[in-house]
Structures are given as C-alpha cells and as structure tokens.
Design a protein around this motif. Structure first.
Motif, PDB file in Angstrom:
ATOM      1  N   LEU A  43      -8.775   6.055  -1.119  1.00 37.14           N
ATOM      2  CA  LEU A  43      -8.403   5.847  -2.520  1.00 37.14           C
ATOM      3  C   LEU A  43      -7.525   4.618  -2.660  1.00 37.14           C
ATOM      4  N   VAL A  44      -6.542   4.482  -1.799  1.00 34.57           N
ATOM      5  CA  VAL A  44      -5.658   3.314  -1.868  1.00 34.57           C
ATOM      6  C   VAL A  44      -6.452   2.036  -1.637  1.00 34.57           C
ATOM      7  N   GLY A  45      -7.376   2.069  -0.667  1.00 36.72           N
ATOM      8  CA  GLY A  45      -8.199   0.884  -0.389  1.00 36.72           C
ATOM      9  C   GLY A  45      -9.063   0.503  -1.579  1.00 36.72           C
ATOM     10  N   ALA A  96       2.429  10.846  -9.485  1.00 39.56           N
ATOM     11  CA  ALA A  96       1.558  11.200 -10.602  1.00 39.56           C
ATOM     12  C   ALA A  96       0.740  12.455 -10.323  1.00 39.56           C
ATOM     13  N   GLY A  97       0.992  13.064  -9.143  1.00 37.84           N
ATOM     14  CA  GLY A  97       0.272  14.287  -8.802  1.00 37.84           C
ATOM     15  C   GLY A  97      -1.103  14.052  -8.222  1.00 37.84           C
ATOM     16  N   ILE A  98      -1.370  12.851  -7.719  1.00 38.30           N
ATOM     17  CA  ILE A  98      -2.672  12.512  -7.143  1.00 38.30           C
ATOM     18  C   ILE A  98      -2.527  12.368  -5.637  1.00 38.30           C
ATOM     19  N   GLU A  99      -3.374  13.047  -4.911  1.00 37.25           N
ATOM     20  CA  GLU A  99      -3.342  12.952  -3.445  1.00 37.25           C
ATOM     21  C   GLU A  99      -3.899  11.595  -3.030  1.00 37.25           C
ATOM     22  N   ARG A 128       0.810  -1.217   0.000  1.00 39.36           N
ATOM     23  CA  ARG A 128       0.000   0.000   0.000  1.00 39.36           C
ATOM     24  C   ARG A 128       0.849   1.275   0.000  1.00 39.36           C
ATOM     25  N   PRO A 129       1.919   1.351   0.804  1.00 34.50           N
ATOM     26  CA  PRO A 129       2.753   2.562   0.748  1.00 34.50           C
ATOM     27  C   PRO A 129       3.325   2.828  -0.643  1.00 34.50           C
ATOM     28  N   ARG A 130       3.677   1.769  -1.361  1.00 32.89           N
ATOM     29  CA  ARG A 130       4.205   1.953  -2.712  1.00 32.89           C
ATOM     30  C   ARG A 130       3.131   2.520  -3.641  1.00 32.89           C
ATOM     31  N   ILE A 131       1.886   2.033  -3.473  1.00 31.36           N
ATOM     32  CA  ILE A 131       0.777   2.562  -4.287  1.00 31.36           C
ATOM     33  C   ILE A 131       0.593   4.043  -4.020  1.00 31.36           C
ATOM     34  N   ALA A 132       0.624   4.396  -2.725  1.00 31.20           N
ATOM     35  CA  ALA A 132       0.452   5.807  -2.359  1.00 31.20           C
ATOM     36  C   ALA A 132       1.584   6.662  -2.929  1.00 31.20           C
ATOM     37  N   ALA A 133       2.801   6.127  -2.886  1.00 30.23           N
ATOM     38  CA  ALA A 133       3.944   6.875  -3.418  1.00 30.23           C
ATOM     39  C   ALA A 133       3.827   7.059  -4.925  1.00 30.23           C
ATOM     40  N   ASP A 134       3.384   6.002  -5.642  1.00 29.36           N
ATOM     41  CA  ASP A 134       3.210   6.097  -7.092  1.00 29.36           C
ATOM     42  C   ASP A 134       2.145   7.127  -7.445  1.00 29.36           C
ATOM     43  N   LEU A 135       1.076   7.160  -6.668  1.00 30.81           N
ATOM     44  CA  LEU A 135       0.025   8.141  -6.908  1.00 30.81           C
ATOM     45  C   LEU A 135       0.546   9.557  -6.684  1.00 30.81           C
ATOM     46  N   GLY A 136       1.353   9.689  -5.627  1.00 30.19           N
ATOM     47  CA  GLY A 136       1.922  11.010  -5.341  1.00 30.19           C
ATOM     48  C   GLY A 136       2.805  11.502  -6.468  1.00 30.19           C
TER      49      GLY A 136
END
Length: 322
Positions: free
Chosen positions: A262-264, A254-257, A244-252
C-alpha cells in the motif's frame, strides 16, 4: 464563440459562460451546431428541438434582476428548409426536396453552405426577436462552436460565400454575418487543458483567427487539478525522497493498516502526480506567453451537472470572464 480541441470541455465552458452571463441579469441564447445534444445532457432535459427553448434562470444580481438561458440546437437540414421558405417562398416544395435527399446533397457538396446556414440561423434568431414586439431580446449569444482545427474555416465561410454570390439574399446575409463576426461585439474564446497538444492547437488557433481578422477573446484553461502539495513537497517526490515510515504512521492514525504494498502504491501515485504537475506548470507558462487574457476552471470532482455549471459560472464571474 467557444472553441477548443476535442476533449477539453468546450461545451461545458460554453454552457457555464451562458449561466454566468444570466447571473449578471442578461438574457442569453446558448447555441450548438454539432448535432451532439450536449447542452440537453448537461442541463438534464430532453433533446432540444429546432427552436429556442428556455433552460435555466440565473441567480438574481445586485439589482434583483435574473437573466435567463435559452438554448437553440441548429442542424443544417432544418436551417436550409427554413432559409428556402424565408427567402425563396418554397414552403411545401422545400419539404419535398428534403424527401428526395436534395437538402443533404446541397449541404454536403456545396462548399460552405452547411456552415453559412448554421451561423446564419444564429444571426437570424437574434435579429428576428429584436424586430418582434413581445419576443425575447437577447443581451448575449454563446455559441458552442466547432473544434479549434475548424474554427477559422467555420467563421470565415460567410466571407467566401459573399465573394461567390454577388447579389441576392445569400450575399446580403453573408455580408451582415461576416461584419458581426469581425466586430467588437464578437469574441472567440479558446478552451484548453494543460497538455502539450491542446495548448499547441490553441496557439495555432489564435494565429489562424488573427490571420483571418477574427477577434480573439481569451484562453480558458479547463479541468485544472487541485494543488494539494506545495512545490517543496513535489520537488522531494521527484527526487525520490519520500518518508515512507511517516506515510505508514499517517495511515495508521487514520485507522488503515499500512503494509509495504500500500505504501509503495501511494508513493508511485505521488510520483505520477508530481510529474503531471511539472507538465502542467510548463504548459501554463506557454499559455501565459500567448498574449491573451487567461482564465482557469477547476476540475469538477462530481462531474458536469447543473450544480457544476453554476460552480464554474461563479469562477468565471470572479475572474472577469462574464
């Protein structure tokens, strides 16, 4: 002949097959018999009349020749009127019968009349053109046939009528059509998607066709989803091991909060995709065991239009279907 369970995209596959054949330099007659005007919608033209109409021209092949796709929308009432005019010279009397509802009565009550008229009209159109100087000579016919559950009855009805009618034009035409349907010139392709019910119906359809002596072509697996994740990633998702942290980092990046909701939601979507892929892979194995050639067509993200049909036609040529 192209058949398949409803919702598998058999009409799309039939239209794409006609385009694929035209691109190899063949003149193709694309026919539909179910009254839905699906061909007209796919090619973005007005509803088709009861006559042959040119729809498209194929891309030139290596020799520079480009085939054409003509379409024919067949309804049983018009076919019966034409049949009466051709073989019994009824002319205006036939049209009078139509006004009194006799045509509808005949095609509803008389066993097999409707289907023998539909297949007979396809046969007659090709034979008529081959006899007339200057008329289009078709190299191939693609018929958008009824669904798999009715295909053997639809194609076998000429044999039943040939047994009932011992002499006359019905007997002659039914014998000729049945001989063609059971010849090497004909192939019945079955369209499916990678789900249990359509695959099972495809398997049952192959068995029924073979039991009736009708030639099975191949199975077209339609609307195949893209394989964006490899097997290792899919297996991790099914075990619930998602970073999950990696998903959040990838979104960040890409400019997505990226908040927890959202991650869930993305993790849940990934889980559904992984389960769907497992189902598709299991059904792909079942299809592979059917003992017939298999072809795969990708799901069209932009929907079905002329450009999409050309894309599917190219995939068919690459796989040797056309």
């Amino acid at each position: 002949m192209v058949t398949g369970k409803g919702g598998t995209g058999k009409s799309t596959v039939a239209a794409a097959l006609a385009m694929a054949l035209a691109t190899t330099g063949k003149n193709v007659l694309l026919c539909e018999v179910e009254g839905r005007q699906g061909i007209a919608r796919m090619f973005d033209v007005d509803p088709l009349p009861y006559e042959e109409r040119r729809l498209a021209k194929g891309v030139p092949d290596e020799s520079g020749r480009a085939g054409q796709v003509h379409a024919l929308h067949i309804d049983p009432e018009s076919a019966l009127l034409e049949y009466l005019a051709m073989y019994y010279k009824l002319g205006r009397a036939g049209k009078a019968l139509d006004r009194f509802g006799v045509i509808d009565f005949a095609t509803t009550i008389a066993p097999g009349v409707r289907d023998v008229l539909l297949t007979g009209k396809v046969y007659e159109a090709v034979q008529r053109n081959s006899r007339h100087k200057g008329a289009i000579i078709y190299d191939a016919v693609v018929l958008d046939a009824p669904p798999t559950g009715r295909i053997a009855q639809f194609l076998g009805v000429n044999s039943e009528l040939a047994g009932l009618a011992r002499v006359g034009p019905i007997k002659t035409q039914a014998d000729k059509v049945m001989a063609l349907l059971k010849s090497p010139q004909t192939a019945v392709h079955l369209v499916t998607v990678l789900e249990e019910m359509p695959v099972q119906e495809t398997s049952d359809g192959i068995t029924e066709l073979r039991n009736n002596g009708l030639p099975v072509g191949g199975v077209v697996v339609n609307m195949v989803r893209p394989r964006d994740l490899d097997e290792a990633a899919l297996a991790s998702i099914r075990r619930g091991k998602v970073d999950r942290p990696r998903i959040a980092a990838d979104l960040g990046r890409a400019g997505i909060e990226a908040d927890d909701d959202l991650v869930g939601a993305l993790v849940a979507e990934a889980g559904a995709h992984a389960e769907r892929r497992a189902l598709e892979d299991s059904q792909r194995k079942v299809v592979a065991e059917l003992g017939v050639p298999t072809y795969e067509l990708a799901r069209l993200a932009g929907g079905v239009d002329r450009g999409g049909l050309l894309e599917l036609a190219e995939a068919m040529r690459e796989q040797g279907l056309a």
